[in-house]
Design an enzyme around this catalytic site. Structure first.
Site, short mmCIF file in Angstrom:
data_model
loop_
_atom_site.label_atom_id
_atom_site.label_comp_id
_atom_site.label_asym_id
_atom_site.label_seq_id
_atom_site.Cartn_x
_atom_site.Cartn_y
_atom_site.Cartn_z
N GLY A 138 20.25 58.17 43.10
CA GLY A 138 21.20 57.57 42.16
C GLY A 138 21.75 58.10 40.64
O GLY A 138 21.89 59.74 40.90
N CYS A 139 22.94 57.75 40.29
CA CYS A 139 23.66 58.78 39.04
C CYS A 139 22.74 59.16 38.20
O CYS A 139 22.44 60.51 38.05
CB CYS A 139 24.18 57.36 38.81
SG CYS A 139 24.46 55.71 37.61
N TYR A 140 22.06 58.71 37.34
CA TYR A 140 20.72 59.00 36.38
C TYR A 140 20.25 60.09 36.75
O TYR A 140 19.61 61.22 35.74
CB TYR A 140 20.08 58.57 35.44
CG TYR A 140 20.58 57.27 34.62
CD1 TYR A 140 21.66 57.70 33.37
CD2 TYR A 140 21.09 56.19 34.39
CE1 TYR A 140 22.56 56.58 32.31
CE2 TYR A 140 22.02 54.61 34.10
CZ TYR A 140 22.55 55.12 33.03
OH TYR A 140 23.02 54.41 31.97
N PRO A 141 19.15 59.87 37.86
CA PRO A 141 18.53 60.87 39.07
C PRO A 141 19.04 61.98 38.90
O PRO A 141 18.67 63.28 38.67
CB PRO A 141 18.01 60.16 39.62
CG PRO A 141 17.85 58.58 39.87
CD PRO A 141 19.29 58.65 38.78
N THR A 142 20.30 62.09 39.61
CA THR A 142 21.08 63.29 39.77
C THR A 142 20.96 64.11 38.68
O THR A 142 20.84 65.24 39.06
CB THR A 142 22.36 62.85 40.49
OG1 THR A 142 22.67 61.60 41.02
CG2 THR A 142 23.61 63.92 40.61
#
Length: 309
Positions: A113-117
């Site tokens: 995911g973008c935030y988890p990245t």
């Protein structure tokens, strides 16, 4: 021999950006369905079976359906949805954390995911190196451009010019939390505070650390050096040193596409607190750029080919 690629969900934001990054690349042949056949189950099944690699740019349930349609084909899959990020049999598509070889040899790859990245890029290497405790109740304050919410949110922000800031995830649940906990090696999920601003793209992920209160936490200087050592000379992930902190970090309303990831460590004068901040393009390393990076690795070509760095 060209490698046949099918993008299931090619008309969405992520799919369109993947197509742009593949434009002009002679090593790939793109299998494209006509507009009136994009949602035709039989046509999608045929394309999924014909492709060497399929990239799924779909909602979670549709992505699961696509995987079922592809059964028996031998087609390798990159899933940009959140459907399979902690699923058995899937390789998490973050090569800087999981390892390039694991992705190169994988049949099924799930894009982060973008935030988890941003969160994982900052925290996972430090927890693994015992520079940060695994059992700390981490908080994550994050802001993204509205394109990360898909077409409905894009339309909402572009039609309602009065929206200045959107806080969400207020029930303290979010589909990104399982992967944040799993791949950071944490004992509990962090408190995640996501928000959206009226910028098309861009993302800032901020992890505040009360170092003096954290048992076993390393100094801010050691945290920075730990990240620098982990990412080495990566062409995609860069750790920025700040002998003197800047006055601000900015997201632009009309930022250009970018597939890199910038990491920052800031600390107060007494060293008792720190902020780990990641900056990325939610449509780049947070979505389409990551898919292209994983595709390159799976196909044995240089991982930065076609990326915007």
């Amino acid at each position: 021999m060209t490698i046949r690629i099918f993008i299931d969900g090619a008309a969405g934001t992520t799919g369109l950006e993947i197509r742009e990054r593949l434009a002009g690349r002679s090593e790939f042949e793109l299998l494209v369905l006509e507009d009136d056949r994009r949602k035709d189950k039989s046509a999608r099944r045929d394309a999924l079976h014909e492709a060497d690699i399929a990239i799924l740019c779909l909602p979670d349930d549709a992505a699961r359906d696509a995987v079922a349609l592809a059964e028996g084909s031998g087609t390798r899959i990159i899933d940009a949805s959140s459907a399979h990020r902690v699923a058995d049999g899937w390789t998490y598509g973050f090569p800087e954390l999981i390892g390039h070889e694991a992705i190169a040899n994988a049949q099924l790859v799930s894009n982060p995911g973008c935030y988890p990245t941003g969160f994982l890029a900052l925290v996972a290497p430090l927890v693994q190196a015992s520079a940060l405790p695994a059992d700390w109740p981490y908080t994550v304050n994050a802001v993204s451009g509205y394109s990360g919410g898909g077409n409905a949110l894009i339309d909402r922000f572009e039609e309602d010019q009065n929206i200045a800031f959107r806080a969400y995830g207020l029930a303290l649940t979010h589909k990104h939390l399982p992967e944040m906990r799993e791949y950071a090696g944490l004992t509990s999920e962090p408190v995640f505070s996501p928000s959206v601003v009226p910028a098309h793209r861009g993302m800032l992920v901020d992890v505040p650390l009360p170092l003096a209160a954290m048992p076993g936490a390393a100094s801010a200087t050691s945290l920075e050096s730990g990240l620098t050592d982990h990412y080495g000379d990566s062409a995609i992930v860069k750790v920025h040193s700040h002998p003197t902190p800047p006055a601000e970090l900015l997201l632009g309303k009309d930022a250009e596409p970018w597939d890199g990831l910038a990491l920052h460590v800031f600390t107060g004068e007494d060293g008792t607190q720190a902020r780990l901040i990641a900056m990325l393009d939610n449509l780049g390393k947070g979505a389409s750029g990551a898919a292209i990076q994983n595709l390159n690795i799976m196909c044995g070509v240089p991982e930065t080919t076609g990326l915007r760095l």
